[in-house]
Design an enzyme around this catalytic site. Structure first.
Site, mmCIF file in Angstrom:
data_model
loop_
_atom_site.group_PDB
_atom_site.id
_atom_site.type_symbol
_atom_site.label_atom_id
_atom_site.label_comp_id
_atom_site.label_asym_id
_atom_site.label_seq_id
_atom_site.Cartn_x
_atom_site.Cartn_y
_atom_site.Cartn_z
ATOM 1 N N ASN A 199 -30.193 11.054 -12.207
ATOM 2 C CA ASN A 199 -28.890 11.442 -11.655
ATOM 3 C C ASN A 199 -27.901 10.336 -12.011
ATOM 4 O O ASN A 199 -27.903 9.278 -11.396
ATOM 5 C CB ASN A 199 -29.036 11.605 -10.129
ATOM 6 C CG ASN A 199 -27.706 11.813 -9.445
ATOM 7 O OD1 ASN A 199 -26.689 12.068 -10.096
ATOM 8 N ND2 ASN A 199 -27.710 11.716 -8.117
ATOM 9 N N LYS B 93 -24.778 10.272 -11.642
ATOM 10 C CA LYS B 93 -23.630 10.206 -10.717
ATOM 11 C C LYS B 93 -22.331 10.097 -11.523
ATOM 12 O O LYS B 93 -22.268 10.603 -12.634
ATOM 13 C CB LYS B 93 -23.820 9.052 -9.716
ATOM 14 C CG LYS B 93 -25.205 9.113 -9.053
ATOM 15 C CD LYS B 93 -25.357 8.217 -7.871
ATOM 16 C CE LYS B 93 -26.765 8.387 -7.290
ATOM 17 N NZ LYS B 93 -26.982 7.626 -6.059
ATOM 18 N N HIS C 244 -26.666 16.786 -2.631
ATOM 19 C CA HIS C 244 -26.923 15.343 -2.640
ATOM 20 C C HIS C 244 -26.194 14.709 -1.459
ATOM 21 O O HIS C 244 -25.103 15.154 -1.093
ATOM 22 C CB HIS C 244 -26.443 14.737 -3.967
ATOM 23 C CG HIS C 244 -26.881 13.314 -4.126
ATOM 24 N ND1 HIS C 244 -26.253 12.281 -3.490
ATOM 25 C CD2 HIS C 244 -27.905 12.764 -4.820
ATOM 26 C CE1 HIS C 244 -26.866 11.137 -3.797
ATOM 27 N NE2 HIS C 244 -27.879 11.406 -4.607
ATOM 28 N N GLU D 205 -24.493 12.174 -1.198
ATOM 29 C CA GLU D 205 -23.126 11.716 -1.496
ATOM 30 C C GLU D 205 -22.140 12.884 -1.444
ATOM 31 O O GLU D 205 -20.976 12.705 -1.080
ATOM 32 C CB GLU D 205 -23.105 10.997 -2.857
ATOM 33 C CG GLU D 205 -23.765 9.619 -2.734
ATOM 34 C CD GLU D 205 -24.448 9.102 -3.975
ATOM 35 O OE1 GLU D 205 -24.192 9.629 -5.079
ATOM 36 O OE2 GLU D 205 -25.267 8.167 -3.852
ATOM 37 N N GLU E 145 -34.558 12.480 -0.202
ATOM 38 C CA GLU E 145 -33.855 11.230 -0.442
ATOM 39 C C GLU E 145 -33.344 10.663 0.883
ATOM 40 O O GLU E 145 -32.289 11.102 1.383
ATOM 41 C CB GLU E 145 -32.663 11.454 -1.380
ATOM 42 C CG GLU E 145 -33.051 11.968 -2.745
ATOM 43 C CD GLU E 145 -32.009 11.610 -3.800
ATOM 44 O OE1 GLU E 145 -32.382 11.001 -4.792
ATOM 45 O OE2 GLU E 145 -30.819 11.915 -3.594
ATOM 46 N N GLY F 41 -29.660 3.616 -3.533
ATOM 47 C CA GLY F 41 -28.863 2.508 -4.063
ATOM 48 C C GLY F 41 -28.972 1.211 -3.287
ATOM 49 O O GLY F 41 -28.172 0.301 -3.480
ATOM 50 N N SER G 89 -33.893 4.448 -4.617
ATOM 51 C CA SER G 89 -34.358 3.140 -5.110
ATOM 52 C C SER G 89 -35.682 3.198 -5.871
ATOM 53 O O SER G 89 -36.492 2.270 -5.787
ATOM 54 C CB SER G 89 -34.422 2.128 -3.959
ATOM 55 O OG SER G 89 -33.119 1.905 -3.435
#
Ligand code: PGA
Length: 251
Positions: A11, A13, A99, A101, A169, A175, A213
């Protein structure tokens, strides 16, 4: 139990201008994209602006292509959005939906994620549906309850394994360099599969990815866990050698 081919999905992003994306996709294709080079399926999900360009680079390689989001509607007055059919038309076979985000930055609800997953599947794409608890929910011991709720709310009823991937996730692991313990990852994945069985007869064949991660140093142990059928990789997917190393870690 149905055989599940591991999937390693990158991904990217909101990263990559044309040259960066082309260079990265070419490097991945050359390193691990020859048919039979690795034991897992590979996928890159670049920003929408690069999907069509990268589709050309990946011709002849076994690296697949996906989008990072799609609109729930087929077409219409939705300035700035793209439909699942547009992604398919540009060369994508997959799309990430829900996702964290997107859920955070755009306030996407489970119902919206469900509608996007349905739109993706109707357009012939495989939907990678993301779920996962926040740090506060993790600390409060609510992880499995949150996953149950998200599966009930965002996975289409009767979802077919060929068109559905679920990515676990934990929001706090994305991250951050932090991951749940192996036991926690295994427990979450077992729980997801059990909950999926309430939604679809195909639950045993749906691939479940861990994301958050994942890097070359922890990929092998995570990918070996029961019910973990691959990984959704963010930061490490921007470095071709790291993404390739993760791909080679597939059992
Ligand atoms: P990360 O991101 O690998 O950088 O933690 C994973 C993701 O958000 O899909």
């Amino acid at each position: 139990m149905a055989a599940r081919r591991p999937l390693i999905a990158g991904n990217w992003k909101m990263n990559g201008l044309k040259l960066d994306g082309l260079t990265l996709a070419q490097a991945v294709a050359q390193d691990v994209g020859k048919p039979g080079a690795v034991g897992c399926e590979l996928l890159v999900c670049p920003p929408a602006t690069l999907v069509m360009t990268i589709a050309h680079v990946l011709v002849g390689s076994s690296v697949g292509l996906g989008g990072q989001d799609c609109h729930a509607k087929v077409s219409g007055a939705h300035t700035g959005d793209i439909s699942a059919a547009m992604l398919r038309d540009a060369g994508a076979a997959y799309v990430i939906v829900g996702h964290s985000e997107r859920r955070t930055d755009h306030g996407e609800s489970d119902a919206q994620v469900l509608a996007k997953a349905q739109a993706a599947q109707a357009a012939g794409l495989t939907a990678i549906i993301c779920i996962g608890e926040t740090e506060a929910q993790y600390v409060a011991g609510q992880t499995l309850d949150v996953l149950s709720r998200q599966i009930a709310g965002s996975v289409p009823d009767g979802a077919k394994a060929a068109a559905t991937v679920v990515a676990y996730e934990p929001v706090w692991a994305i991250g951050t360099g932090r991951t749940p313990t192996n036991d926690e990852i295994a427990a979450a994945h077992a729980h997801i599969r059990k909950e999926l069985a309430k939604r679809t007869a195909d639950a045993a064949a749906v691939r479940l990815l861990y994301g958050g991660s994942v890097k070359p140093s922890n990929a092998a142990e995570i990918l070996r866990l029961p019910d973990v059928d691959g990984a959704l990789v963010g930061g490490a997917s921007l470095i071709a050698a790291d993404f390739a190393a993760i791909a080679r870690s597939c059992p």
